[in-house]
Design a protein around this motif. Structure first.
Motif, PDB file in Angstrom:
ATOM      1  N   ASN A 136       0.803  -1.238   0.000  1.00 57.99           N
ATOM      2  CA  ASN A 136       0.000   0.000   0.000  1.00 57.99           C
ATOM      3  C   ASN A 136       0.824   1.270   0.000  1.00 57.99           C
ATOM      4  O   ASN A 136       1.935   1.261   0.523  1.00 57.99           O
ATOM      5  CB  ASN A 136      -0.910  -0.012   1.234  1.00 57.99           C
ATOM      6  CG  ASN A 136      -2.122  -0.889   1.015  1.00 57.99           C
ATOM      7  OD1 ASN A 136      -2.685  -0.906  -0.072  1.00 57.99           O
ATOM      8  ND2 ASN A 136      -2.508  -1.613   2.048  1.00 57.99           N
ATOM      9  N   LEU A 163      -8.773  -8.765  -3.124  1.00 53.56           N
ATOM     10  CA  LEU A 163      -9.153  -9.025  -1.725  1.00 53.56           C
ATOM     11  C   LEU A 163     -10.479  -8.328  -1.421  1.00 53.56           C
ATOM     12  O   LEU A 163     -11.364  -8.901  -0.785  1.00 53.56           O
ATOM     13  CB  LEU A 163      -8.039  -8.562  -0.777  1.00 53.56           C
ATOM     14  CG  LEU A 163      -8.321  -8.707   0.718  1.00 53.56           C
ATOM     15  CD1 LEU A 163      -8.692 -10.135   1.109  1.00 53.56           C
ATOM     16  CD2 LEU A 163      -7.102  -8.247   1.537  1.00 53.56           C
ATOM     17  N   ARG A 167     -13.882 -10.128  -0.388  1.00 55.92           N
ATOM     18  CA  ARG A 167     -14.613  -9.713   0.819  1.00 55.92           C
ATOM     19  C   ARG A 167     -16.071  -9.418   0.475  1.00 55.92           C
ATOM     20  O   ARG A 167     -16.986  -9.762   1.235  1.00 55.92           O
ATOM     21  CB  ARG A 167     -13.958  -8.455   1.410  1.00 55.92           C
ATOM     22  CG  ARG A 167     -12.625  -8.731   2.087  1.00 55.92           C
ATOM     23  CD  ARG A 167     -11.861  -7.433   2.361  1.00 55.92           C
ATOM     24  NE  ARG A 167     -10.696  -7.679   3.205  1.00 55.92           N
ATOM     25  CZ  ARG A 167      -9.704  -6.818   3.369  1.00 55.92           C
ATOM     26  NH1 ARG A 167      -9.731  -5.648   2.742  1.00 55.92           N
ATOM     27  NH2 ARG A 167      -8.696  -7.107   4.166  1.00 55.92           N
ATOM     28  N   HIS A 192      -7.864   0.946  -3.811  1.00 59.44           N
ATOM     29  CA  HIS A 192      -7.845   0.009  -2.674  1.00 59.44           C
ATOM     30  C   HIS A 192      -7.685   0.834  -1.400  1.00 59.44           C
ATOM     31  O   HIS A 192      -6.595   0.981  -0.862  1.00 59.44           O
ATOM     32  CB  HIS A 192      -6.708  -1.007  -2.795  1.00 59.44           C
ATOM     33  CG  HIS A 192      -6.565  -1.830  -1.540  1.00 59.44           C
ATOM     34  ND1 HIS A 192      -7.507  -2.748  -1.137  1.00 59.44           N
ATOM     35  CD2 HIS A 192      -5.622  -1.843  -0.577  1.00 59.44           C
ATOM     36  CE1 HIS A 192      -7.143  -3.281   0.008  1.00 59.44           C
ATOM     37  NE2 HIS A 192      -5.996  -2.748   0.380  1.00 59.44           N
ATOM     38  N   GLY A 231     -10.355  -3.897   5.810  1.00 62.68           N
ATOM     39  CA  GLY A 231      -8.925  -3.929   6.143  1.00 62.68           C
ATOM     40  C   GLY A 231      -8.683  -3.386   7.540  1.00 62.68           C
ATOM     41  O   GLY A 231      -7.940  -3.984   8.337  1.00 62.68           O
ATOM     42  N   ILE A 235      -7.410  -5.294  11.070  1.00 62.65           N
ATOM     43  CA  ILE A 235      -6.299  -4.775  11.894  1.00 62.65           C
ATOM     44  C   ILE A 235      -6.761  -4.644  13.348  1.00 62.65           C
ATOM     45  O   ILE A 235      -6.062  -5.056  14.274  1.00 62.65           O
ATOM     46  CB  ILE A 235      -5.789  -3.427  11.340  1.00 62.65           C
ATOM     47  CG1 ILE A 235      -5.082  -3.645   9.988  1.00 62.65           C
ATOM     48  CG2 ILE A 235      -4.833  -2.744  12.331  1.00 62.65           C
ATOM     49  CD1 ILE A 235      -4.723  -2.374   9.220  1.00 62.65           C
ATOM     50  N   SER A 241      -2.402  -6.404  10.077  1.00 59.80           N
ATOM     51  CA  SER A 241      -3.196  -6.314   8.854  1.00 59.80           C
ATOM     52  C   SER A 241      -3.338  -7.700   8.215  1.00 59.80           C
ATOM     53  O   SER A 241      -2.558  -8.624   8.497  1.00 59.80           O
ATOM     54  CB  SER A 241      -2.620  -5.276   7.888  1.00 59.80           C
ATOM     55  OG  SER A 241      -1.446  -5.723   7.317  1.00 59.80           O
ATOM     56  N   SER A 242      -4.346  -7.815   7.399  1.00 55.22           N
ATOM     57  CA  SER A 242      -4.682  -9.102   6.773  1.00 55.22           C
ATOM     58  C   SER A 242      -3.451  -9.668   6.077  1.00 55.22           C
ATOM     59  O   SER A 242      -2.711  -8.925   5.438  1.00 55.22           O
ATOM     60  CB  SER A 242      -5.812  -8.898   5.773  1.00 55.22           C
ATOM     61  OG  SER A 242      -5.400  -8.000   4.766  1.00 55.22           O
TER      62      SER A 242
HETATM   63  C1  LMR Z   1      -6.308  -4.598   3.770  1.00 56.14           C
HETATM   64  O1  LMR Z   1      -7.155  -4.257   2.931  1.00 56.14           O
HETATM   65  O2  LMR Z   1      -6.459  -5.570   4.530  1.00 56.14           O
HETATM   66  C2  LMR Z   1      -5.047  -3.795   3.898  1.00 56.14           C
HETATM   67  O3  LMR Z   1      -4.839  -3.011   2.758  1.00 56.14           O
HETATM   68  C3  LMR Z   1      -5.077  -2.972   5.142  1.00 56.14           C
HETATM   69  C4  LMR Z   1      -3.788  -2.252   5.389  1.00 56.14           C
HETATM   70  O4  LMR Z   1      -3.852  -1.017   5.607  1.00 56.14           O
HETATM   71  O5  LMR Z   1      -2.723  -2.887   5.372  1.00 56.14           O
END
Ligand code: LMR
Ligand code: NAD
Length: 333
Positions: A136, A163, A167, A192, A231, A235, A241-242
């Motif tokens: 990211n 992702l 989801r 994203h 996301g 967290i 994080s995922s």
């Molecule tokens: C997610 O969508 O799980 C990640 O992009 C969250 C993150 O900020 O790492």
């Protein structure tokens, strides 16, 4: 480590290989889930110098799995070496936001990573290279890498919204009490980030229009924010994080890209816009896409309601702001 194989192995480079997504991703690549059960792979792991030892440890574990498809594993701290001859590049490693860091600091730190990696791909990748950016801010990192690789066709650079797509499928399946396999034509539009727009107006569940099965209030107040902020929710609940779900989505993205979408369905991927649906050309934005012959195509001709238009525009505006910010920092032209 070398093994004798009949087919030429595909070279897959994974950056951030010692991170948590890397750990969930590498074993699935090596066991054949990325490209297919009959495609041997050669792994090249890129890490920063401080993490190459941990990456070596993962390479030892990969060896210990004795995967029949794994032709070899090498660890690098130099992007030029890591991307030499690469066919599939998974750019996972990124600079996370830390306390006191402004958005501009984050974009700048990542520009310092994705610019040189794009240049290294430009210099040494195989002619069929396909790039997926996971780290990211994924869309803008992908844009930076793409802009540093002028000799690589722009459509080879993509960012991950699979992702978010997965989801959305999971939330819809739970709401409608249908198996995920019965869902078709869900779309993630835009960035994203929390501005993304998960769109079910063209979706089908067991052959029925999803829009006739759910009410607008559930869509606007529950489904859309749930998917867009998932996301952050992971967290909060998991304390990190995922990782496995992100790795699984990366596998899905590349597998679909290489092997194609199912008849009568599409998926979501952030690809370089050609101006479709009013998304400015050149931005790396998520669209409804099909893949045929190893090439993504944006699904054309969808009717976009006012409800959808406003949400797509908001996420695209955020992408434009990010592009302007990295241009302002001199990271791209
Ligand atoms: C997610 O969508 O799980 C990640 O992009 C969250 C993150 O900020 O790492
Ligand atoms: P992590 O911190 O566990 O691992 C990141 C790894 O990247 C670290 O080992 C680090 O040393 C490495 N790294 C940093 N700079 C590097 C460089 N220049 N070259 C090579 N490696 C480098 O993080 P993680 O949980 O594995 O997540 C990785 C990224 O994926 C994060 O940016 C995260 O926000 C993002 N992410 C994206 C999605 C998505 O859907 N697009 C989903 C989840 C996570």
């Amino acid at each position: 480590r070398q093994k004798l194989m009949t087919k030429t192995p595909v070279t897959v480079t994974v950056t951030g290989a010692a991170g948590q997504i890397g750990y969930a991703l590498l074993f699935r690549i090596a066991s054949g889930h990325l490209l297919g059960a009959d495609v041997p792979v050669r792994l090249r792991l890129l890490e920063i110098p401080a993490a190459t030892k941990a990456a070596q440890g993962t390479a030892m574990e990969l060896d210990d799995c004795a995967f029949p498809l794994l032709a070899g594993v090498d660890v690098f701290d130099d992007p030029k070496a890591a991307f030499d001859g690469v066919n599939v590049a998974l750019l996972v490693g990124a600079r996370p936001r830390t306390k006191g860091m402004e958005r501009g600091d984050l974009l700048e730190a990542n520009g310092g990573i994705f610019g040189p990696q794009g240049a290294a791909i430009n210099a040494g990748a195989a002619s069929d290279v396909r790039v997926l950016v996971v780290g990211n801010p994924a869309n803008t990192n992908a844009l930076i890498a793409q802009q540093h690789a002028p000799d690589v066709p722009a459509d080879r650079f993509t960012a991950m919204t699979r992702l978010d797509h997965n989801r959305a499928l999971a939330q819809l399946a739970a709401k409608l009490q249908v198996p995920v396999a019965e869902l078709r034509k869900v779309t993630i539009w835009g960035n994203h980030s929390a501005t993304q727009y998960p769109d079910v107006f063209h979706a089908e569940a067991a052959g029925r229009a999803v829009k006739d099965l759910v009410d607008q209030a559930w869509l606007a107040d529950e489904f859309i924010p749930r998917v867009a902020k998932r996301g952050a929710e992971i967290i909060e609940v998991r304390g990190a994080s995922s990782a496995a779900s992100a790795a699984s989505a990366a596998i899905d993205h590349v597998h679909t890209w290489v092997n194609g979408t199912a008849e009568g369905d599409w998926t979501s991927a952030a690809i370089v816009s050609d101006g479709s649906y009013g998304v400015p050309a050149g931005l790396i934005s998520s669209f409804p896409v099909t893949s045929t012959g190893g090439k993504w195509e944006i699904v054309q001709g969808l009717e976009i309601s006012e409800f959808s238009r406003a949400r797509i525009d908001a996420s695209v505006a955020e992408l434009q702001e990010e592009r302007t910010a990295v241009q302002g920092l001199g990271l791209i032209k």
